[in-house]
Write a protein that holds these residues in place. Structure first.
Motif, mmCIF file in Angstrom:
data_model
loop_
_atom_site.group_PDB
_atom_site.id
_atom_site.type_symbol
_atom_site.label_atom_id
_atom_site.label_comp_id
_atom_site.label_asym_id
_atom_site.label_seq_id
_atom_site.Cartn_x
_atom_site.Cartn_y
_atom_site.Cartn_z
ATOM 1 N N LEU A 58 12.291 36.625 45.234
ATOM 2 C CA LEU A 58 13.739 36.447 45.121
ATOM 3 C C LEU A 58 14.462 37.789 45.256
ATOM 4 O O LEU A 58 15.461 37.891 45.971
ATOM 5 N N LEU A 62 17.173 38.751 48.055
ATOM 6 C CA LEU A 62 18.567 39.047 47.714
ATOM 7 C C LEU A 62 19.017 40.451 48.101
ATOM 8 O O LEU A 62 20.203 40.665 48.361
ATOM 9 N N LEU A 65 20.974 40.693 51.310
ATOM 10 C CA LEU A 65 22.275 40.034 51.154
ATOM 11 C C LEU A 65 23.251 40.929 50.392
ATOM 12 O O LEU A 65 24.406 41.084 50.784
ATOM 13 N N VAL A 66 22.771 41.535 49.309
ATOM 14 C CA VAL A 66 23.626 42.381 48.484
ATOM 15 C C VAL A 66 24.065 43.627 49.249
ATOM 16 O O VAL A 66 25.195 44.081 49.118
ATOM 17 N N GLU A 69 26.155 41.970 52.984
ATOM 18 C CA GLU A 69 27.365 41.147 52.888
ATOM 19 C C GLU A 69 28.639 41.966 52.689
ATOM 20 O O GLU A 69 29.656 41.662 53.308
ATOM 21 N N LYS A 98 20.959 40.757 59.145
ATOM 22 C CA LYS A 98 20.938 39.793 58.046
ATOM 23 C C LYS A 98 20.270 38.488 58.454
ATOM 24 O O LYS A 98 19.394 37.991 57.755
ATOM 25 N N VAL A 102 16.876 38.021 56.635
ATOM 26 C CA VAL A 102 17.003 37.089 55.514
ATOM 27 C C VAL A 102 16.392 35.735 55.856
ATOM 28 O O VAL A 102 15.695 35.138 55.036
ATOM 29 N N PHE A 119 17.556 28.782 41.707
ATOM 30 C CA PHE A 119 17.530 28.891 43.168
ATOM 31 C C PHE A 119 17.440 27.503 43.786
ATOM 32 O O PHE A 119 18.142 27.197 44.756
ATOM 33 N N CYS A 122 20.831 25.769 43.631
ATOM 34 C CA CYS A 122 21.745 26.304 44.654
ATOM 35 C C CYS A 122 21.323 25.840 46.048
ATOM 36 O O CYS A 122 22.176 25.498 46.877
#
Length: 178
Positions: A58, A62, A65-66, A69, A98, A102, A119, A122
């Motif tokens: 995870l 992430l 993305l962090v 984005e 990304k 990702v 997770f 979501c």
């Protein structure tokens, strides 16, 4: 009242546009991501990632993305302040990295990620939302238009691939001769 009747529709529209851009980029870059995933270094990296537990997977999912984005609004800012080329290049590069990174990380670690209850919760909601979005008539129209464009450029792509193949063959022959 203001939040319910004004802000909510505006934020919903902004989110739809944002996710639509991401979805279009994903569709366009999926072949590149698949090609990268078939490379030897990517296969070795995938084997290492598969040995991780759910939470390290995870974190690895992430981190891009962090990091990436927040660069999208920077690209939009550049475009809006008179630097359209730089903004477009930044947005394109961010999307390329990304989407390829990702998506690959997600597919490698999906089974482990779905063992994490938050997770999985979501993920189920995101999948439902995407199913709803892709069923909308505008999305279907975009898909049909993209299919027509793909069919129109297919002969040109075949010609470029043939030219690249012959060029590689020629370069190898020249290198063998020495």
């Amino acid at each position: 009242m203001l939040r319910r009747f004004v802000l909510r529709p505006l934020l919903t529209a902004a989110a739809l546009v944002y996710f639509l851009i991401d979805a279009v980029a994903l569709e366009a870059l999926r072949p590149l991501a698949a090609w990268i995933g078939r490379q030897r270094f990517a296969e070795r990296l995938a084997a290492r990632i598969r040995r991780l537990g759910p939470y390290p997977t995870l974190a690895l999912f992430l981190i891009p993305l962090v990091v990436l984005e927040p660069l999208k609004p920077v690209g939009l800012y550049l475009m809006g302040t008179g630097h359209p080329v730089q903004g477009t290049l930044l947005l394109g590069a961010v999307e390329l990295v990304k989407v390829t990174l990702v998506e690959r990380l997600f597919h490698i670690g999906k089974d482990k990620l779905l063992t994490i209850p938050a997770f999985a919760w979501c993920y189920v909601r995101a999948v439902r939302w995407l199913v709803w979005l892709t069923a909308l008539p505008p999305w279907q129209a975009v898909r049909r238009a993209a299919g027509r464009v793909r069919e129109a450029i297919r002969p040109a792509l075949a010609a470029v691939r043939g030219w690249a193949r012959s060029l590689r063959t020629h370069v190898r022959a020249v290198l063998k001769r020495g």
